[in-house]
Design an enzyme around this catalytic site. Structure first.
Site, PDB file in Angstrom:
ATOM      1  N   SER A  73       0.817  -1.228   0.000  1.00 36.45           N
ATOM      2  CA  SER A  73       0.000   0.000   0.000  1.00 36.45           C
ATOM      3  C   SER A  73       0.843   1.267   0.000  1.00 36.45           C
ATOM      4  O   SER A  73       0.321   2.366  -0.164  1.00 36.45           O
ATOM      5  CB  SER A  73      -0.931   0.004   1.215  1.00 36.45           C
ATOM      6  N   LEU A 129       3.291   1.819  -2.225  1.00 37.70           N
ATOM      7  CA  LEU A 129       3.880   2.049  -3.556  1.00 37.70           C
ATOM      8  C   LEU A 129       3.139   3.111  -4.364  1.00 37.70           C
ATOM      9  O   LEU A 129       3.681   3.658  -5.320  1.00 37.70           O
ATOM     10  CB  LEU A 129       3.926   0.731  -4.343  1.00 37.70           C
ATOM     11  N   GLN A 130       1.909   3.418  -3.984  1.00 36.41           N
ATOM     12  CA  GLN A 130       1.089   4.432  -4.669  1.00 36.41           C
ATOM     13  C   GLN A 130       1.736   5.821  -4.581  1.00 36.41           C
ATOM     14  O   GLN A 130       1.435   6.696  -5.368  1.00 36.41           O
ATOM     15  CB  GLN A 130      -0.321   4.376  -4.031  1.00 36.41           C
ATOM     16  N   LYS A 132      12.698  -0.374   4.520  1.00 36.78           N
ATOM     17  CA  LYS A 132      12.686   0.803   3.631  1.00 36.78           C
ATOM     18  C   LYS A 132      14.065   1.410   3.449  1.00 36.78           C
ATOM     19  O   LYS A 132      14.403   1.869   2.352  1.00 36.78           O
ATOM     20  CB  LYS A 132      11.721   1.866   4.171  1.00 36.78           C
ATOM     21  N   ASP A 176       5.736  11.408   9.249  1.00 36.38           N
ATOM     22  CA  ASP A 176       4.288  11.575   9.110  1.00 36.38           C
ATOM     23  C   ASP A 176       3.606  11.703  10.471  1.00 36.38           C
ATOM     24  O   ASP A 176       2.425  11.427  10.601  1.00 36.38           O
ATOM     25  CB  ASP A 176       3.695  10.385   8.339  1.00 36.38           C
ATOM     26  N   CYS A 189       7.238  28.095  17.279  1.00 38.13           N
ATOM     27  CA  CYS A 189       6.764  29.485  17.246  1.00 38.13           C
ATOM     28  C   CYS A 189       5.383  29.535  16.597  1.00 38.13           C
ATOM     29  O   CYS A 189       4.557  30.378  16.913  1.00 38.13           O
ATOM     30  CB  CYS A 189       7.708  30.363  16.435  1.00 38.13           C
ATOM     31  N   CYS A 196      -1.486   9.705   6.920  1.00 34.82           N
ATOM     32  CA  CYS A 196      -1.742   9.156   5.578  1.00 34.82           C
ATOM     33  C   CYS A 196      -2.388   7.793   5.649  1.00 34.82           C
ATOM     34  O   CYS A 196      -3.287   7.459   4.900  1.00 34.82           O
ATOM     35  CB  CYS A 196      -0.422   8.931   4.850  1.00 34.82           C
ATOM     36  N   CYS A 236       8.447  31.527  22.691  1.00 30.59           N
ATOM     37  CA  CYS A 236       8.489  30.138  22.199  1.00 30.59           C
ATOM     38  C   CYS A 236       9.232  29.254  23.200  1.00 30.59           C
ATOM     39  O   CYS A 236      10.317  29.605  23.668  1.00 30.59           O
ATOM     40  CB  CYS A 236       9.179  30.106  20.850  1.00 30.59           C
TER      41      CYS A 236
END
Ligand SMILES: [Zn+2]
Length: 257
Positions: free
Chosen positions: A72, A74-75, A89, A133, A180, A194, A251
């Site tokens: 899934s 490879l798309q 990977k 991600d 910040c 994803c 910050c």
């Protein structure tokens, strides 16, 4: 030290379209060949980043990822071919990059980036590209890169949109860091990844390619850095716009404390 690199005849040919540019030339190509870039994640963003940086002749590419190639993926994860489903990977990416440009040294780090290993890993590179991600990694990289004084080129994806910026808060004002903009991560599971949300694969390609371009610009000192701006790509409207990112004096990472 990069001035010591003497290009071979084959390198003159391979990098001819760089060498012909006044803005790159032999000195710029030597800088690329001396550069060490850490790419976090060999996925949808990491794939185009790695392919373009290897093709450009960036001398050393570190890849950190603890995942194996899944059908899934490879798309959108175009550094991995179908024959490598099930392979780590980092190993799959290393094999593809060796085909693209065998002159590039690939350092494969087959583990998950976390608080125990991030500082040592980042310290070994000149610049970091975040293709992760998840928010945990994004915030960790922001803080570690700030402390280590390393530029961070970060992108994020949603199904039809991408965001991109470069963070160089270690240089002081006016350069902001990611915190910040968003001081704390959103609550877990409030933002789908994803893997749950889906994404038009080519959107990852657009953002990863922009990331590779910004990394090359930072190494070469070319043009205008994206530091201080967030670039937003809206694929459905085919629109790019930039939002100014001010540094926040309060910050938690780069503020006066
Ligand atoms: Zn900050």
């Amino acid at each position: 030290m990069s001035e010591d690199i003497v290009l071979t005849e084959a390198q003159f040919e391979r990098y001819a379209r760089h060498l012909i540019l006044d803005e790159v030339g032999e000195a710029g190509q030597a800088r690329l060949m001396a550069a060490r870039v850490l790419v976090v994640g060999a996925g949808g963003l990491g794939s185009p980043i790695l392919l373009y940086l290897a093709a450009a002749g960036v001398g050393t590419l570190g890849i950190v990822d603890d995942d194996a190639v899944d059908l899934s993926n490879l798309q959108r994860q175009i550094v991995h071919p179908t024959s490598r489903v099930g392979v780590a990977k980092v190993e799959s990416a290393e094999r593809t990059l060796a085909e693209i440009n065998p002159e590039v040294a690939v350092e494969a780090h087959s583990f998950r980036l976390d608080e125990s290993n991030a500082a040592a890993l980042v310290a070994a590179y000149d610049i970091v590209a975040d293709g992760s991600d998840n928010f945990t990694t994004r915030y960790l990289l922001n803080d570690v890169c700030h402390r280590a004084g390393k530029p961070l080129v970060a992108a994020a994806l949603s199904p039809f949109e991408g965001q991109l910026s470069t963070f160089k808060s270690h240089l002081g004002p006016p350069h902001p860091c990611y915190r910040c903009l968003f001081p704390e991560p959103p609550p877990p599971d409030s933002v789908p990844r994803c893997v749950e949300a889906g994404i038009l694969g080519a959107v990852a390609g657009v953002m990863g390619t922009l990331q590779a371009t910004e990394v090359l610009k930072e190494i070469l000192g070319l043009g205008e850095s994206l530091s201080g701006s967030l670039l937003v790509y809206d694929a459905l409207r085919t629109d790019f716009h930039r939002i100014k990112l001010p540094r926040d004096p309060a910050c938690p990472t780069c503020g006066a404390g």
